[in-house]
Design an enzyme around this catalytic site. Structure first.
Site, PDB file in Angstrom:
ATOM      1  CD  GLU A  62      -2.865  -1.083   0.029  1.00 57.10           C
ATOM      2  OE1 GLU A  62      -3.382  -0.187  -0.252  1.00 57.10           O
ATOM      3  OE2 GLU A  62      -2.946  -2.104  -0.733  1.00 57.10           O
ATOM      4  CG  ASP A 108       9.204  14.104 -28.686  1.00 59.49           C
ATOM      5  OD1 ASP A 108       9.435  13.286 -29.881  1.00 59.49           O
ATOM      6  OD2 ASP A 108       9.767  13.911 -27.693  1.00 59.49           O
TER       7      ASP A 108
END
Ligand code: ADE
Length: 272
Positions: free
Chosen positions: A119, A176
């Site tokens: 977690e 890009d």
């Protein structure tokens, strides 16, 4: 650039030896060091996790192994001449990792990654190091992975290709899809290479025309179509002056319209 990764699965980072990142390492542009968090445990079971205070499912990674590991990694980096470390904490509750973040990280001399399993890591660890170094908690997307190691691979690849000398062609990332400073954030359209016919499928005539102006226009139209289909949010966020007359004609033909501020909005049926 120096990269340290502290993990309970060092072998998960083996892909950092391959391809672009592997070549950057081999050429001395990247100094990557992967460390096993369990080397900093002191009990015979090499325990790295424990139950959460307050109850609930899952386990939380313990303070001590992380604190001891990070102290040693940071000391080692400084001894080897590294400076200005940035702690990168992959977590689904972090800020979105974007091309802007990749550019920012690529300008740092030293990144230390702390991919977690379970977690996550006891909050006091990040709070403690945040008093000494910049900490970036980053999420690579709105889904939950079993651990942060895959996120480290993603972030490292996005950052490494921006380092000077890593990509063959210095221009390669100028267009890009998410390059910062681009007028509108457009996805790239389709690309083709030889042969000219494959299974009776040809390539668009314009790409064979040799007419650079028409080719650039075609590429931009395809980029706009693709962005409208896959990422309408990117078009909606773009400044109205990011679009020229032909862009506007195409958007209109696709059913888009301008709101009161001039921002482009999708046709009513595919509104978010
Ligand atoms: N760890 C688990 N899920 C993650 C995500 N989406 N991004 C970064 N780290 C993670």
């Amino acid at each position: 650039m120096r990269l340290d990764v502290v993990t309970i699965f060092p072998e998960y980072l083996d892909p950092l030896d391959v391809s672009l990142v592997g070549k950057a390492r081999a050429r001395g542009l990247l100094d990557v060091r992967v460390h096993d968090l369990r080397d900093w445990t002191r009990d015979k079971h090499h325990t790295v996790d424990d139950t959460p205070y307050g109850g609930g499912p899952g386990m939380v990674m313990k303070t001590d192994p992380w604190g001891d590991a990070l102290d040693d990694v940071i000391a080692d980096g400084y001894e080897h001449g590294a400076t200005r470390p940035v702690l990168v904490v992959p977590t689904p509750s972090g800020e979105p990792f974007t091309q802007d973040r990749a550019v920012e990280l690529s300008r740092q001399p030293w990144l230390i990654f702390t991919p977690a399993r379970y977690e996550g890591i006891d909050r006091r660890v990040t709070d403690e190091y945040a008093t000494r170094l910049p900490v970036r908690e980053l999420s690579i997307g709105d889904y939950v992975l079993a651990g942060g190691e895959a996120a480290v691979l993603v972030i490292t690849e996005a950052v490494a290709r921006l380092l000077p000398g890593v990509l063959g062609n210095a221009e390669s990332h100028r267009d890009d899809s998410f390059a910062p400073g681009a007028m509108a954030h457009l996805l790239e359209g389709p690309v083709y290479t030889k042969p000219p016919t494959w299974r009776r499928r040809g390539i668009p005539d314009v790409l064979l025309s040799g007419h650079h102006g028409n080719i650039a226009r075609w590429r931009r139209d395809e980029a706009i179509r693709r962005t409208a289909a896959h990422r309408p949010d990117l078009l909606r966020r773009s400044a109205p002056d990011a679009f020229d007359k032909k862009d506007r004609a195409l958007l209109t033909a696709l059913g888009w319209y301008q709101d009161q501020d001039g921002h482009w909005q999708p046709p009513a049926q595919d509104a978010p």
